[in-house]
Design an enzyme around this catalytic site. Sequence first.
Site, PDB file in Angstrom:
ATOM      1  N   ALA A  22     -45.679-107.324  17.738  1.00  0.00           N
ATOM      2  CA  ALA A  22     -44.520-107.235  16.851  1.00  0.00           C
ATOM      3  C   ALA A  22     -44.484-105.835  16.253  1.00  0.00           C
ATOM      4  O   ALA A  22     -45.486-105.351  15.735  1.00  0.00           O
ATOM      5  CB  ALA A  22     -44.610-108.281  15.748  1.00  0.00           C
ATOM      6  N   SER A  23     -43.330-105.167  16.342  1.00  0.00           N
ATOM      7  CA  SER A  23     -43.260-103.779  15.884  1.00  0.00           C
ATOM      8  C   SER A  23     -41.862-103.455  15.383  1.00  0.00           C
ATOM      9  O   SER A  23     -40.867-104.007  15.850  1.00  0.00           O
ATOM     10  CB  SER A  23     -43.626-102.825  17.026  1.00  0.00           C
ATOM     11  OG  SER A  23     -43.479-101.481  16.635  1.00  0.00           O
ATOM     12  N   THR A  24     -41.797-102.542  14.405  1.00  0.00           N
ATOM     13  CA  THR A  24     -40.513-102.027  13.931  1.00  0.00           C
ATOM     14  C   THR A  24     -40.369-100.550  14.289  1.00  0.00           C
ATOM     15  O   THR A  24     -39.346 -99.940  14.010  1.00  0.00           O
ATOM     16  CB  THR A  24     -40.390-102.189  12.399  1.00  0.00           C
ATOM     17  OG1 THR A  24     -41.497-101.535  11.771  1.00  0.00           O
ATOM     18  CG2 THR A  24     -40.386-103.658  12.009  1.00  0.00           C
TER      19      THR A  24
END
Length: 219
Positions: A22-24
Amino acid sequence: MATREQQPEGRRLKVARIYLRASTDEQNLERQESLVAATRAAGYYVAGIYREKASGARADRPELLRMIADLQPGEVVVAEKIDRISRLPLAEAERLVASIRAKGAKLAVPGVVDLSELAAEANGVAKIVLESVQDMLLKLALQMARDDYEDRRERQRQGVQLAKAAGRYTGRKRDAGMHDRIITLRSGGSSIAKTAKLVGCSPSQVKRVWAAWNAQQQK
């Protein structure tokens, strides 16, 4: 998007499930989208994309467990990097890979075991040799991922010790925003588990923040 029913008769649909961090971060997201596109370009129907928040050093990762539960025989798990599959000690990492294979699925990691290699036609001795090489490369990559994780932790520990000796270490900075969300949710009646899920932290951290806040209120 292709479905099982849309495939020509007699042609077996190749199915993949993609496991990501999960990454922004925009660069990470672009790389992940490229992996999804490459998987589809290789002729695979992407049945699911699983974005994990938990560390690869944990065996009880929610999205990993959900993905394994969803797996069907003949499917392929495509991982962004080997350390996304595991940073566990080798024996535990091999058990994890075995749990994927026990569902009749295979594992593909760019640069370790590519989708093209899994799709390679081989029979008899050639097939045995190919699978043995793939297993060896996977085992080596899993061990390297664990070694890298332990090296990072050791460097961090040494850095903390040096900072303490120099009087510069103040510990981990408090995330005021996260603490406020925890207190608001718990005050509103949310359970520890639900609060942890909504905030994106561990239940133990919710307990610590809530206990510290209650202790402060009693002073």
